[in-house]
Design an enzyme around this catalytic site. Structure first.
Site: not given
Length: 561
Positions: A279, A111, A77, A387, A307, A100, A79, A415
């Site tokens: 979140a 992560k 998200k 992807f 999220f 954020r 990205t 990406w």
């Protein structure tokens, strides 16, 4: 991440990127040299003078990026948020991104880095993921200063008659540490403070983080800090920061942290990165100050909420937008074929195998998030974040599913390709942003707590009902007696499921949401309703991302992602 780029990691890509001096980036959106406060060459804070000058400027259009329920397969998200901002600039729309700040807990835990990915990152990536401009450290310091001042007040005679057993303010740390979830302080004898049970939250869950992100300016910040509840007397009377007389000291610790941070993307799109509440345990949005500044500085502002749409977007639209008078022009819902297959019942180890049938079944989750955004009266688009393992058959099946149901959809390759990979999405978003919006929160501000919680559970989660434990019922009665009953509701819920059970993927039905605790965040301006097993201090995984992090002899970070 979403594609392979010569086998390079995000941080390797970032380290080879060229940055402009941040003063040049600021100038590109009309900020004067004396209106920023430099933190080196590539980072700056917006000055008070700039924020005051912007107050009368016209707002641009606000684009909110959200997603389906996240899975270990990843959605990207952030990205997409960065890539969309870059793409909008490519098609001639003056755009500012508002995001954020990462928390060290997840960065060093599960992560790794959290500043976008591939060729859609914010820079300097390593600084942003680590100490940045010190905002989270300032929030941690203010949080723990309040804890020290509370304990000192009791030690020095307890004039306000705080009950040591009813202190609700917790200490904080910006790292995942399960050992600090429940502790005992003051074990050094009477001269070293009263022995009492205490707890730690991760800094992202501190109410001071939420207060900073909901404040309109430094004076509003001080007023909100004064309303924070520290604890209660034996007769259940709340004792606030204002009663303790320390709101000024806490504001002083936050006087620089309250100013938004300006950085840039890999394509030099300006980005304001400020505040970082989670979140799943808070409201999951960057600061209101940063969002409003971005709206004044650009034709378009692209922002994200943490999220899925059941958490960050719901809170953005019911809490932040209501408090700040924000009116989103459009919403982007990020989905990946990998995550949809997991929601369709496929195990993580089997995601590389093409399986259009499972993916279409997983689209039940996407459909529910679309319905949530429709319930708010907002136009939307689905961003299919590609992807490398996604098969052409799967991509075509998902695009056809969207087409058959009338959902605007764009294949997104930001990406691998940066802004170029998001041009189709950007063009859809600009068309949507010109359309009429009938945005409205899902509940009225004067509705009772249970009605608000039920509206969220039924309209956003698809639940049949909301149940309150006896503890929550007692807490609600006290909350209403203290005059906080009309505050918005901030649900603390697992991010992995629409329900309060993280194992129920897809689109579960026939379930109820159980609220086990309700905590007033009077300073932030909402009531936190805790569901399921959600905790405000995460633990580290078996193999933390920190195990792969290092720094070379030149001071360059390694292994952040």
């Amino acid at each position: 991440m979403a594609a392979e780029t010569n086998g390079k990691s995000d941080i390797e890509i970032a380290s080879k990127s060229s940055m402009k001096p941040i003063a040049d980036v600021a100038s590109s959106i009309g900020i004067l040299e004396n209106e920023i406060e430099l933190y080196g060459t590539y980072k700056a804070k917006l000055s008070d003078a700039l924020l005051k000058r912007l107050s009368t400027a016209q707002d641009g259009k606000l684009i909110l990026v959200t997603s389906i329920n996240p899975t270990p397969a990843g959605e990207g998200k952030s990205t997409v948020t960065v890539g969309l901002g870059q793409a909008l600039n490519r098609i001639g729309k003056k755009t500012v991104i508002a995001m954020r700040e990462p928390s060290l807990g997840p960065v060093m835990g599960l992560k790794g880095g959290a500043a976008g990915g591939g060729y859609s990152q914010v820079l300097p990536m390593d600084d942003i993921n680590l100490h940045f401009t010190g905002d989270l450290h300032a929030i941690t310091a203010a949080n723990n200063a309040l804890s020290a001042l509370i304990d000192n007040h009791i030690h020095q005679g307890n004039e306000l008659e705080l009950d040591p057993g009813k202190i609700v303010w917790k200490r904080a740390l910006d790292i995942n540490d399960r050992a600090l979830r429940n502790v005992v302080t003051g074990l050094g004898g009477a001269s070293n403070g009263l022995a009492r049970e205490d707890q730690f939250d991760i800094t992202a869950a501190s109410e001071i983080m939420a207060v900073l992100c909901m404040a309109e300016n430094i004076q509003d910040l001080k007023q909100r800090l004064s309303s924070i509840v520290a604890g209660y007397t034996k007769d259940k009377h709340p004792v606030t920061v204002g009663d303790l007389g320390v709101e000024g000291a806490l504001t002083l610790l936050l006087k620089d942290a309250v100013k938004p941070n300006l950085v840039q993307t890999m394509e030099h799109t300006p980005a304001l990165i400020h505040g970082g509440p989670f979140a799943n345990i808070a409201h999951g949005c960057n600061s209101l100050i940063a969002t409003k500044a971005a709206l004044k500085l650009g034709e378009y502002t692209v922002t994200e909420a943490g999220f899925g749409a059941d958490l960050g977007a719901e809170k953005f639209l019911n809490i932040k937008a209501r408090a700040g008078g924000l009116k989103p022009a459009a919403v982007v819902i990020v989905a990946t074929i990998r995550a949809l297959k997991m929601h369709g019942g496929i195990a993580k180890n089997d995601l590389r195998d093409s399986n259009p049938e499972a993916m279409i079944k997983g689209c039940e989750n996407l459909q529910k998030h679309i319905e949530t955004i429709q319930a708010f009266g907002l136009p939307y688009a689905v961003a299919v974040n590609r992807f490398t393992a996604d098969s052409d058959e799967e991509i075509q099946a998902l695009k056809k599913w969207c087409e058959d149901l009338g959902h605007p959809c764009a294949l997104t390759e930001v990406w691998e390709k940066g802004g170029e990979g998001g041009v189709e999405l950007a063009e859809i978003v600009t068309r949507l942003a010109e359309s009429a919006s009938a945005f409205s929160p899902l509940y009225s501000s004067d509705a009772p707590f249970k009605a608000k919680a039920k509206a969220i559970a039924e309209k956003v989660y698809g639940a049949d009902d909301v149940l309150l434990t006896s503890k929550a019922e007692k807490q609600l009665a006290d909350i209403e007696a203290n005059g906080w009953g009309d505050l918005p509701v901030c649900m603390a819920k697992t991010q992995y499921s629409l329900s309060d059970d993280p194992k129920k993927l897809g689109r579960p039905d026939g379930f109820s949401i159980t609220i086990r605790e309700i905590k007033p965040s009077a300073g932030a301006g909402f009531l936190v309703a805790l569901t399921g097993d959600i905790m405000t201090m995460p633990g580290l995984p078996k193999k933390p991302a920190a195990l792969h992090m290092d720094v070379d002899e030149n001071g360059c970070a390694k292994g952040l992602f």
